[in-house]
Design a protein around this motif. Structure first.
Motif, PDB file in Angstrom:
ATOM      1  N   UNK A 256       0.835  -1.204   0.000  1.00 18.52           N
ATOM      2  CA  UNK A 256       0.000   0.000   0.000  1.00 18.52           C
ATOM      3  C   UNK A 256       0.870   1.254   0.000  1.00 18.52           C
ATOM      4  N   UNK A 257       1.946   1.231   0.767  1.00 20.55           N
ATOM      5  CA  UNK A 257       2.872   2.370   0.792  1.00 20.55           C
ATOM      6  C   UNK A 257       3.465   2.601  -0.597  1.00 20.55           C
ATOM      7  N   UNK A 258       3.836   1.522  -1.284  1.00 15.79           N
ATOM      8  CA  UNK A 258       4.419   1.672  -2.623  1.00 15.79           C
ATOM      9  C   UNK A 258       3.378   2.145  -3.635  1.00 15.79           C
ATOM     10  N   UNK A 259       2.141   1.687  -3.501  1.00 14.73           N
ATOM     11  CA  UNK A 259       1.082   2.142  -4.400  1.00 14.73           C
ATOM     12  C   UNK A 259       0.851   3.642  -4.245  1.00 14.73           C
ATOM     13  N   UNK A 260       0.743   4.094  -3.008  1.00  9.77           N
ATOM     14  CA  UNK A 260       0.554   5.525  -2.765  1.00  9.77           C
ATOM     15  C   UNK A 260       1.786   6.301  -3.230  1.00  9.77           C
TER      16      UNK A 260
END
Length: 273
Positions: A256-260
């Motif tokens: 999720x951190x990488x997607x954001x």
């Protein structure tokens, strides 16, 4: 019209109404190995069987289907190929071929709705998930996301990879291949591109563009964007909401951190369509 003639017409009409209509078709656009399948043909496929899906993504409960392994239908497709499943309503799921070809672990199936035994509606006033629905057994084994469960499927197409078709989605080419932003781009393709465009690029016809005119990282403050992705209804509730929540089982915190991070990166790479 005499009585016997009238009786014949009534019996003929009743026969038509009681006979299942196999009108639905699935188009497989796979190059030289493409073909069109009718519902009746798929229900008679040599590999068709009854499967049970625990906590079905679309129905939110256990469901049983007559289904064929997707791999059995993808003649000539290789693990490195890229596919797109297009639904009747325009939903376009981007799918790597490798998971679809798996025979173990997370396994993809094409569920086939029998007109004689129709599936329930997805919700009040809605259609069922048929006539064809891509479902998974043991989806946790492959981190299969909700966007990889397209329903009302009309066609499956072999396509060029997303990066080739839509260069406006690409991060800065100076970034290393293993940069978290590029990993976030891969996650965006898997989880977001079925419903959203970015910079006007993509085939989706559902959700808003995620960069034009504004990127969600520009108007969601603090941790609200990650909260929204996890559970959209926790921030904004409305009856017609369609975006699913992405649990940590489907989209781990690190992903999720990488997607954001990808979205934030693309806020600086706006390309007007």
């Amino acid at each position: 019209m005499d009585g016997d003639h009238l009786k014949t017409l009534i019996l003929f009409g009743a026969l038509l109404l009681s006979t299942p209509l196999f009108a639905a078709q699935l188009d497989l656009e796979l190059g030289a190995n493409g073909r069109t399948w009718q519902t009746e043909e798929l229900l008679k496929h040599p590999q068709v069987q009854t499967i049970t899906i625990t906590n079905d993504v679309s129905y939110k409960r256990d469901m049983s289907y007559r289904a064929v392994p997707v791999a059995a239908l993808l003649t000539g497709i290789k693990p490195e190929d890229h596919l797109q499943a297009v639904a009747l309503d325009g939903f376009a799921a981007e799918l790597s071929a490798a998971p679809l070809l798996n025979a173990k672990g997370a396994r993809a199936w094409l569920a086939i709705e029998d007109p004689a035994k129709p599936w329930p509606a997805l919700s009040e006033g809605k259609h069922s998930a048929g006539p064809f629905y891509l479902v998974w057994t043991d989806p946790q084994a492959g981190n299969i996301s909700p966007e990889q469960w397209p329903f009302e499927v009309a066609s499956i197409k072999r396509m060029a990879p997303v990066a080739q078709r839509f260069p406006a989605l690409l991060p800065d080419p100076a970034l290393a291949a293993d940069d978290p932003v590029n990993k976030g781009f891969a996650l965006f393709q898997k989880n977001c591109l079925a419903c959203h465009r970015l910079n006007g690029a993509g085939d989706a016809q559902f959700g808003p563009d995620l960069n034009i005119p504004f990127n969600p990282t520009e108007y969601f403050g603090a941790d609200f964007l990650t909260r929204y992705i996890r559970d959209p209804q926790s921030l904004r509730q409305w009856p017609q909401a369609k975006m699913p929540g992405f649990t940590a089982a489907v989209l781990p915190d690190g992903d999720l951190v990488m997607l954001v991070g990808y979205l934030k990166h693309m806020a600086g790479r706006k390309v007007k369509p």
